[in-house]
Write a protein that holds these residues in place. Structure first.
Motif, PDB file in Angstrom:
ATOM      1  N   ALA A 120       0.821  -1.215   0.000  1.00  0.00           N
ATOM      2  CA  ALA A 120       0.000   0.000   0.000  1.00  0.00           C
ATOM      3  C   ALA A 120       0.853   1.262   0.000  1.00  0.00           C
ATOM      4  CB  ALA A 120      -0.935  -0.005   1.204  1.00  0.00           C
ATOM      5  N   THR A 121       2.069   1.162   0.510  1.00  0.00           N
ATOM      6  CA  THR A 121       2.970   2.327   0.593  1.00  0.00           C
ATOM      7  C   THR A 121       4.125   2.219  -0.402  1.00  0.00           C
ATOM      8  OG1 THR A 121       4.251   1.249   2.358  1.00  0.00           O
ATOM      9  CG2 THR A 121       2.449   2.716   3.034  1.00  0.00           C
ATOM     10  N   ALA A 122       4.025   1.301  -1.336  1.00  0.00           N
ATOM     11  CA  ALA A 122       5.159   1.014  -2.229  1.00  0.00           C
ATOM     12  C   ALA A 122       5.514   2.193  -3.126  1.00  0.00           C
ATOM     13  CB  ALA A 122       4.846  -0.211  -3.085  1.00  0.00           C
ATOM     14  N   GLN A 123       4.557   3.107  -3.370  1.00  0.00           N
ATOM     15  CA  GLN A 123       4.845   4.263  -4.207  1.00  0.00           C
ATOM     16  C   GLN A 123       5.539   5.383  -3.418  1.00  0.00           C
ATOM     17  OE1 GLN A 123       4.479   4.056  -7.354  1.00  0.00           O
ATOM     18  NE2 GLN A 123       3.183   2.240  -7.501  1.00  0.00           N
ATOM     19  N   GLN A 124       5.562   5.249  -2.106  1.00  0.00           N
ATOM     20  CA  GLN A 124       6.226   6.267  -1.288  1.00  0.00           C
ATOM     21  C   GLN A 124       7.738   6.024  -1.245  1.00  0.00           C
ATOM     22  OE1 GLN A 124       4.543   6.850   2.625  1.00  0.00           O
ATOM     23  NE2 GLN A 124       2.462   6.393   1.937  1.00  0.00           N
ATOM     24  N   GLU A 125       8.481   7.071  -0.966  1.00  0.00           N
ATOM     25  CA  GLU A 125       9.930   6.920  -0.776  1.00  0.00           C
ATOM     26  C   GLU A 125      10.195   6.022   0.425  1.00  0.00           C
ATOM     27  OE1 GLU A 125      12.428   8.016  -2.596  1.00  0.00           O
ATOM     28  OE2 GLU A 125      11.086   8.983  -4.051  1.00  0.00           O
ATOM     29  N   ARG A 126      11.258   5.257   0.332  1.00  0.00           N
ATOM     30  CA  ARG A 126      11.603   4.370   1.445  1.00  0.00           C
ATOM     31  C   ARG A 126      11.804   5.148   2.740  1.00  0.00           C
ATOM     32  NH1 ARG A 126      16.070   3.765   3.611  1.00  0.00           N
ATOM     33  NH2 ARG A 126      17.176   4.706   1.860  1.00  0.00           N
ATOM     34  N   THR A 127      12.228   6.411   2.620  1.00  0.00           N
ATOM     35  CA  THR A 127      12.504   7.234   3.800  1.00  0.00           C
ATOM     36  C   THR A 127      11.270   7.975   4.311  1.00  0.00           C
ATOM     37  OG1 THR A 127      13.220   8.997   2.304  1.00  0.00           O
ATOM     38  CG2 THR A 127      14.935   7.555   3.223  1.00  0.00           C
TER      39      THR A 127
ATOM     40  N   PHE B  49       8.357   3.687   9.448  1.00  0.00           N
ATOM     41  CA  PHE B  49       7.640   3.111  10.588  1.00  0.00           C
ATOM     42  C   PHE B  49       7.436   1.606  10.398  1.00  0.00           C
ATOM     43  CE2 PHE B  49       3.552   1.811  12.434  1.00  0.00           C
ATOM     44  CZ  PHE B  49       3.745   2.138  13.767  1.00  0.00           C
ATOM     45  N   LEU B  50       7.051   1.203   9.199  1.00  0.00           N
ATOM     46  CA  LEU B  50       6.834  -0.221   8.930  1.00  0.00           C
ATOM     47  C   LEU B  50       8.127  -1.020   9.021  1.00  0.00           C
ATOM     48  CD1 LEU B  50       4.418   0.076   5.873  1.00  0.00           C
ATOM     49  CD2 LEU B  50       3.815  -0.738   8.163  1.00  0.00           C
ATOM     50  N   LEU B  51       9.203  -0.479   8.481  1.00  0.00           N
ATOM     51  CA  LEU B  51      10.462  -1.218   8.434  1.00  0.00           C
ATOM     52  C   LEU B  51      11.182  -1.239   9.780  1.00  0.00           C
ATOM     53  CD1 LEU B  51      11.851  -0.043   4.980  1.00  0.00           C
ATOM     54  CD2 LEU B  51      10.677  -2.181   5.534  1.00  0.00           C
ATOM     55  N   GLN B  52      10.878  -0.268  10.630  1.00  0.00           N
ATOM     56  CA  GLN B  52      11.532  -0.242  11.941  1.00  0.00           C
ATOM     57  C   GLN B  52      11.217  -1.512  12.731  1.00  0.00           C
ATOM     58  OE1 GLN B  52      10.469   3.106  14.385  1.00  0.00           O
ATOM     59  NE2 GLN B  52      11.928   2.580  15.982  1.00  0.00           N
ATOM     60  N   THR B  53       9.963  -1.919  12.700  1.00  0.00           N
ATOM     61  CA  THR B  53       9.556  -3.156  13.367  1.00  0.00           C
ATOM     62  C   THR B  53       8.468  -3.804  12.524  1.00  0.00           C
ATOM     63  OG1 THR B  53       9.937  -2.056  15.499  1.00  0.00           O
ATOM     64  CG2 THR B  53       8.850  -4.193  15.549  1.00  0.00           C
ATOM     65  N   PRO B  54       8.839  -4.653  11.569  1.00  0.00           N
ATOM     66  CA  PRO B  54       7.830  -5.271  10.699  1.00  0.00           C
ATOM     67  C   PRO B  54       6.726  -6.004  11.453  1.00  0.00           C
ATOM     68  CG  PRO B  54      10.022  -5.592   9.788  1.00  0.00           C
ATOM     69  CD  PRO B  54      10.216  -4.997  11.154  1.00  0.00           C
ATOM     70  N   GLN B  55       7.087  -6.673  12.540  1.00  0.00           N
ATOM     71  CA  GLN B  55       6.111  -7.314  13.414  1.00  0.00           C
ATOM     72  C   GLN B  55       6.737  -7.431  14.795  1.00  0.00           C
ATOM     73  OE1 GLN B  55       6.284 -10.698  14.947  1.00  0.00           O
ATOM     74  NE2 GLN B  55       8.454 -10.403  14.489  1.00  0.00           N
ATOM     75  N   GLN B  56       5.905  -7.667  15.778  1.00  0.00           N
ATOM     76  CA  GLN B  56       6.382  -7.791  17.152  1.00  0.00           C
ATOM     77  C   GLN B  56       5.368  -8.621  17.933  1.00  0.00           C
ATOM     78  OE1 GLN B  56       3.698  -6.025  18.153  1.00  0.00           O
ATOM     79  NE2 GLN B  56       3.645  -5.244  16.080  1.00  0.00           N
TER      80      GLN B  56
END
Length: 443
Positions: A116-123, A129-136
């Motif tokens: 859903a956010t793939a068009q956004q810049e990775r930064t 936020f998603l990449l900081q903790t993919p799941q917990q």
């Protein structure tokens, strides 16, 4: 720019050395540490573990070194019912079973958000936020409801704990490593304008890797199992070839859609008597939406009290680390006189603590009792999930003042809400940012 001069620092040093109270407190803290030096002995007198309403819930469970408090608390409310209905002692439902399916579903939910956010810049803030903790390990009430409704529940004997469920650190490290790798793959496919069919096929392949990792660490969830037990009168009961859903329907049978989350978040961005949700917060794609009704703390406590008076325990979320004595099992606003110890004013309003990052939901537990004086709550009995070596056999005492300041959520039957409150809950919720403190228990 306002720099600190040496003269200013020397003045601070001289002021400290001239104050005998600072000197006495320094000696105490050096020897005993901050919290031991700041303990207020009077709190042990006012927060004794005696309650006018006290539900019989059996022994506490132990989540060990994992962040499954929300899951334990939900399963505890269910085992209270089962233990009472079946006359069982020391019975537990499998936390590892729900743990497996939660992590499996969170991986797929992560894929949803990454795409859903793939068009956004990775930064961008959302992708970061998603990449900081993919799941917990954490979660919310509505998230565990999604797991129960999709996968059912099983007794602990049908899927016992493993090293990775009791201490989830290593599992989270390698699962998150895998999901970040999967994020690279999925974002690259989008960047290459891959077809929806190609992306779906790749997701299926990636999810197999997640399943294999979880099955290796946590075991395979049972599809059928036998339920055998002896009740308190030594009667032996045996039922064969149950499924997780037939077990739930027969032995628990709670209509989970009749329960709602009520929060107390007194901040300007969340007016009372309105419903809220948190963006990108969930586990089961297409599952139950995480949804809250924000009420004044007096209304929240009234609902919790009504449910206890009806004989039913209450799942709740709070900031357990604030003014809390773990070994004594006391959560009270006067438990630690840290202001006096340091000679500073730490006081903030509940809303200010939320707005400025000083407090948020960190732990879910269960209310199993309350002490009433002239029908007014003075302290609450709390079933924790940290084993029996803390508090009073694992149970904590929460002062009513502490509940006002650091309890943020309760889950109650919807029929306990007034008509006006039910209408407010049913409205289309305002969507909060993914990093809002009301999502902290799951993040």
């Amino acid at each position: 720019m306002s720099t600190i001069s040496n003269e200013q620092t020397q003045a601070y040093r001289a002021a400290f050395l001239q104050d005998p109270i600072h000197q006495a407190n320094q000696r105490s803290v050096w020897k005993n540490g901050i919290q031991n030096s700041a303990q207020n002995q009077e709190t042990f007198v006012t927060n004794t573990p005696q309650f006018s309403i006290d539900l019989n819930t059996g022994k506490v469970a132990n989540q060990k070194q994992s962040g499954r408090c929300w899951m334990f608390a939900a399963l505890n409310t269910m085992r209270h019912k089962m233990s009472s209905d079946l006359n069982l002692a020391n019975f537990e439902l499998s936390q590892n079973y729900t743990f497996f399916w939660d992590k499996y579903e969170k991986a797929n939910y992560f894929y949803e958000n990454i795409l859903a956010t793939a068009q956004q810049e990775r930064t961008s803030r959302e992708v970061s936020f998603l990449l900081q903790t993919p799941q917990q390990d954490g979660g919310q009430w509505d998230m565990i409801v999604s797991i129960f409704q999709k996968y059912g529940v099983v007794p602990k004997a049908a899927m016992p704990e493993t090293a990775s469920s009791e201490n989830s650190t290593e599992l989270n490290v390698y699962l998150n490593k895998l999901l970040r790798k999967h994020a690279i793959i999925l974002r690259q496919l989008v960047a290459e304008n891959a077809s929806d069919e190609t992306i779906k096929s790749k997701r299926t392949e990636l999810l197999q890797e997640v399943y294999d990792l979880l099955a290796t660490a946590l075991g395979l969830p049972p599809e059928t199992f036998n339920f055998e037990y002896r009740d308190e009168e030594n009667n032996f009961i045996q039922e064969l070839d149950l499924t997780p859903h037939t077990f739930y329907d027969k032995y628990i049978g709670i209509d989970l859609d009749n329960y709602v989350s009520v929060i107390n978040a007194p901040t300007d961005d969340k007016p009372f008597m309105h419903s809220y949700t948190v963006d990108m917060l969930g586990n089961v794609a297409g599952g139950k939406q995480v949804k809250y009704l924000n009420l004044d703390i007096a209304d929240l406590k009234e609902l919790a009290l009504k449910q206890l008076q009806s004989g039913e325990s209450v799942w709740f979320g709070s900031d357990v680390g604030q003014s809390s004595l773990r070994d004594k099992g006391i959560m009270a606003t006067d438990a630690l006189a840290v202001d006096d110890l340091f000679g500073v004013d730490f006081n903030m309003t509940k809303g200010e603590r939320l707005d400025y990052g000083e407090s948020l939901m960190t732990h879910a537990m269960v209310l199993t009792g309350v002490d009433l004086i002239n029908d007014v709550p003075t302290k609450w009995k709390v079933e924790n999930s940290w084993g029996e070596k803390v508090g009073t056999d694992g149970f904590f005492v929460m002062s009513d003042a502490w509940m006002d300041e650091y309890t943020y959520q309760v889950v109650v039957r919807k029929d306990l809400l007034s008509a006006e409150q039910q209408a407010a809950f049913d409205e289309e919720p305002t969507v909060l940012a993914p990093w809002d403190p009301m999502g902290a228990l799951a993040n």
